[in-house]
Design a protein around this motif. Sequence first.
Motif, PDB file in Angstrom:
ATOM      1  N   CYS B  82       0.872  -1.301  -0.213  1.00 18.07           N
ATOM      2  CA  CYS B  82      -0.046   0.074  -0.054  1.00 18.07           C
ATOM      3  C   CYS B  82       0.735   1.112   0.040  1.00 18.07           C
ATOM      4  CB  CYS B  82      -0.833   0.012   1.166  1.00 18.07           C
ATOM      5  SG  CYS B  82      -1.961   1.466   1.418  1.00 18.07           S
ATOM      6  N   MET B 329      -4.077  -4.481   2.675  1.00 14.59           N
ATOM      7  CA  MET B 329      -4.246  -3.131   2.264  1.00 14.59           C
ATOM      8  C   MET B 329      -3.872  -3.040   0.619  1.00 14.59           C
ATOM      9  SD  MET B 329      -2.691  -0.921   5.469  1.00 14.59           S
ATOM     10  CE  MET B 329      -3.550   0.489   4.799  1.00 14.59           C
ATOM     11  N   SER B 330      -4.804  -2.438  -0.219  1.00 15.53           N
ATOM     12  CA  SER B 330      -4.430  -2.289  -1.583  1.00 15.53           C
ATOM     13  C   SER B 330      -3.552  -1.361  -1.826  1.00 15.53           C
ATOM     14  CB  SER B 330      -6.153  -2.149  -2.349  1.00 15.53           C
ATOM     15  OG  SER B 330      -5.733  -1.934  -3.552  1.00 15.53           O
ATOM     16  N   THR B 331      -3.072  -0.966  -3.193  1.00 10.58           N
ATOM     17  CA  THR B 331      -2.207  -0.102  -3.511  1.00 10.58           C
ATOM     18  C   THR B 331      -2.578   1.271  -2.735  1.00 10.58           C
ATOM     19  OG1 THR B 331      -2.333  -1.141  -5.466  1.00 10.58           O
ATOM     20  CG2 THR B 331      -0.830   0.714  -5.312  1.00 10.58           C
ATOM     21  N   SER B 333      -5.370   2.065  -0.822  1.00  5.79           N
ATOM     22  CA  SER B 333      -6.634   2.036   0.133  1.00  5.79           C
ATOM     23  C   SER B 333      -6.315   3.029   1.219  1.00  5.79           C
ATOM     24  CB  SER B 333      -6.603   0.663   0.682  1.00  5.79           C
ATOM     25  OG  SER B 333      -5.607   0.228   1.438  1.00  5.79           O
ATOM     26  N   ASP B 369     -10.759  -0.565  -1.976  1.00  2.41           N
ATOM     27  CA  ASP B 369      -9.652   0.580  -2.334  1.00  2.41           C
ATOM     28  C   ASP B 369     -10.737   1.813  -3.195  1.00  2.41           C
ATOM     29  OD1 ASP B 369      -7.496   2.408  -3.230  1.00  2.41           O
ATOM     30  OD2 ASP B 369      -6.261   0.575  -3.276  1.00  2.41           O
TER      31      ASP B 369
END
Lengths: 161, 788
Positions: B82, B329-331, B333, B369
Amino acid sequence: MTTVSMTVNGRSVSGDVEDRTLLVSFLRETLGLTGTHVGCDTTQCGACVVHMNGEAVKACTLLVGQADGTEITTIEGLAKGDELHPMQAAFREHHGLQCGFCTPGMIMMGVDIVRRYGSDLDEQTIRHELEGNICRCTGYHNIVKAIEAVAHSSGVAQAAE
Amino acid sequence: MGAEGFGARLMRKEDRRFVTGRGRYTDDIGLKDMTHGVFVRSPHAHAKIRSIDTSEAEKMPGVVGVLTGHDLAADKLGGLICGWMIHSKDGSPMKAGAHPALAADTVRYVGDAVAIVIAETRDQARDAAEAVAVDYEELPAVIDPAKAMDSGAPQIHPEAESNLIYDWTIGDEEATNAQFSNAAHVTSIDLINNRLVPNAMEPRAAIGSYDPAEEHFTLYNTSQNPHVARLVLSAFVGVAPEHKLRVIAPDVGGGFGSKIFIYPEETTCLWASKKIGGRPVKWVADRTEAFLTDAHGRDHVTKAELALDAEHRILGLRVRTIANLGAYMSTFSSSVPTYLYATLLSGQYAIPQIFAEVLAVYTNTTPVDAYRGAGRPEATFVVERLMETAAREVGLDPAEFRRKNFVRSFPHQTPVIMAYDAGDYEASLSAALEAADYAGFPARKAEAESRGKKRGIGLSCYIEACGIAPSQAVGSLGAGVGLWESAEVRVNPVGTIEVLTGTHSHGQSHETTFAQIINDRFGVPTDTVSIVHGDTDKVQFGMGTYGSRSAAVGLSAVYKALDKVEAKAKKIAAHLMEASEDDIVLENGTFQVAGTDKTLGFHEVALAAYTAHNLPEGMEPGLKETSFYDPTNFTFPAGSYVCEVEIDPDTGKTTIVQFVAADDFGRIINPMIVEGQVHGGLAQGIGQALLEGCVYEADTGQLITASFQDYCMPRADDLPSFKVMTTETVCPGNPLGVKGCGEAGAIGSPPALINALTDALGTNELSMPASPEKVWRALRSASSAAAA
Ligand code: FES
Ligand code: FES
C-alpha cells in the motif's frame, strides 16, 4: 471431439471442438473473431450477443454444437465494407459507447430490437428490451437514444436485415 | 470554437474500432506458444494452509505447471504494497500486514489465491485447478469492522492488534467541541456507505511473458496506470528489473478505479512465465472471480453531527467513521477514507470547525480501495444527508438552508486542508432547481397522492477535489508517488502529430479530446493527430488515469509541451520568412508574419525542422518536445443535483421520475463526452443508492452477492433519461481552465436519491441500497409511527 460447420459472417467455417466448447469460445479462440466479448459467466451481461439465423442469442450460453449448420453474424460482419451499419453509425453519433466493451453486444441486440419492433419503438420498450445487456459506462441514456434514432430513421429497413 | 477544437461536440475517433469489434482488449491478445493460467482460490474467509498437494493436478491433460505460494516465497518475491502512508493520532505508522501474491501460510478472504495452474488451454487449466488439494485449517472469520475491533475477535494480521490499521484524525477537536456547546441546534445522523463492486464490464486480465534470450518481461494487463504497475512490480515486488519490464495496457473495458491497483495476478503471471521457461501465461478473470478479487469500494460506518446557530448557520461538523479496508491493504486504500474523504467534509459550505476521526480496520473480506469518486462520494453522502436532515429539523426549505451556508468568496480555506480556488455554487443550484421545476413540486406531489403514490424530492450539492496534486503536497500527506503527469509531442516531418501521454484511457475518450486540443492550438485536423498511451516502452513515464486527472493534469502537460513546440516552430518560421520571431502568429494551421501576406503552412515548418537545410544558427533539428507538469492545487468541480421519485406504497418500488444534474466542470473540451461521463457516473451513484451492495454471510465470510444474478447491477429499465447541464467557473489552476468530470455523477447522486426517498417516506430511517423491500418497510414504520 466433434466437427461443427456453420456460416459466420458469410464465410463457411468448420472446426473440431470439444463437446463442451461454447459458441463464444469458438468464435473468439478458433476463428479469432474477438469482437464478441465475454463479460460474465451467468448469461446476464449480454456482451456476447450475436445473431443466429437472424435472431439475437447469447453466444456464452450456446454450445457450439447447437450452432452447427446455422448462420451466425457477429459484430465483425455487420458493416458493409467501410460503410457502418446504421446501428453502428447511430452508436457513434449519439455517443452510445465509452470503453466499448459492452458495445458489440449492445449493437447486435439493438439491431434485433429494431428488427422486431420497427418504428413502433419507444423509450420504455427499448429500456425493457435491453434488460439482458449491461453497460457500466454510459448510463444507457445514449444507447437508448441511438437505438431509438435507428428505429425512427429511414435506415430501419437496412437495420432489420 | 472551431469545428473540432475546444468546445466542439466532435464524434469520437476511437469509436470506429469499437463499433466494428476491432477493439484490442487484453483477452483479445494471443501470443505464440501461449499457455493459460487458472488460480486456485481459498473457499474460506480465514484459514491456515496445512498443505497443498499438486501431484494429481500435475498429471492432468495439458498441464504445464502448478505453482504455489511456497514456490513464490522460495524465489523471494516481495509482497504487494500500500503506497500511501498514514499515521495514527498517536504518531505511529499504519499497521500494514504482508500481502504475498500467492498465500503460503494463511488465507484471509474468500478468493485469496494460493496457487496457479498453467495448461495448454483454459479449460484444461480449470479442470486441473479442481484437482489441487489444499488442506485448510479453518479459523474464525470476522466481517463486520466494528466487531473486528472487539477484544477476542480473530486477529487477521499479526501486525495489527484488534485489526486496527490506523486511528487517524483531522481538524481541531477542542475548537469543534466548543462550537457544539454553543449550538442552538444539533443534527445527528448514523450512516452506512454500502460496499460496492466496481464491475467494469471487461473482467481483469493479465498476460505475463518472459523472453529468456533477452531476460526481458512483458506484461499485458487491464490497467489504468501501467507505469505505476511497472514501478511497483520492479521496485517492491521485485519480479523483474524496471528496465527489463514492459507493461502494456491496450484497450481497457472500463476501470472506475478498480484497475488502478497492482493485483496478485500480475506478479504471478510474469513470474510463472519465467518459471515455465518463457512461454506466455494468460489469465482472464471470470465474473465471479472479479466479484471476489477486484478491489471493492466504499464500506463506511459513520456517525456525524452538525451544529447550527439560531440563524441556521453552520457552526461545526463532527464525524467518526469506521472504514473497512478488507483483508489486505490495496495499493492506495489508506488514502481513500483519510485524505480523499475527510478533507472534503466541508462540502460547498462555510464551516468554521470540522473534526473527523477515521478508524481503518481489517476484516476477512475482499480488499477495499478507490472506486469512482474515492472518498468524495462518502464525504458528500455524509454532508448532504446531514444538510437535508438539518433543514427538515429546523423547518427550512433544504435549498434555502444550503444557500444560506454556501461558500461565497474564493479562494476559500476550509478547516480540513483544502483551499477551494473558484466556484459559484449558487449558479449550479439555481440552474438545477429551475430545470427540475422545484417550485412546481408541491402540485406534482398532490397529483401523485391523488393516484395513491408517494412523491419526494431531494437535493445534493457536492464538491470534489480532482486532479490530485501538487506532488509536494501529496508527499507531505503520505503519498508514495508524485502526482504530476508527463507528455511528449512529436511533430513528424510531414506535419502529422503523435502525442505521448502518461494518462490512460479506458472509456474517457482521450484519443478525441487530446486531439481537439492539438487542433485548437495548431489548426491541424484531428485526424492527423494520434494519441499514444498505455505502453511503458513508448511513453517515458506517467501516473495513469483516475480521480479525473487526465484533462487537468495530463492534458496540461501536453499543453506545456505544445508551448515548447510552438516556440521552436515560430523560431523556424521566422527564420525561413526572414522576420522577427515576435511578429509570427500561428492561426488555423498557418504561420504568418503579422501584417503581411507572408505565410508558411504548419507542415512546411515541420518539414523544415527535419530537413534542417536552413535552420537558425545553432538550432537542433527536429520538432519534438516533452513536459512534466505538476499542478499547484487540486481542481474543484462542484454541482447541484435534484432527484424526484415516486413510490408505489403497495410494493415499495421506487421510480425516478426526474433526475437533474447541473455541474461546474470549468471549461469543457467536448460537451458530448462530458455529458456521457455524467450519465455513467449517475448510473453508478443511483446503482449504489437503489440496487447495489455486497452481502457477506456473517459467520463464514462468503460473498453471497458474487455474480450478476445476486448483485443487482443497474440495467436500462432501472434508470431514467437524465437532464444534465453545466455552469462554468474557469479553473485558475491549470492552463486549460478545466476541472474534471468523471466522478461527479457517482458523487452527487446517492444523497440526492436518498434525500428524495426520505422526503417521500417521511422518515430518515433508510439505508442504501434502498430496495423495494426496505422502502416498503420504512413506509410501514413511518405510518405506524405517525399513527402512534
Ligand atoms: S458473456 Fe454472455 S451474457 Fe455475459
Ligand atoms: S461502454 Fe463500457 S460497458 Fe458499455
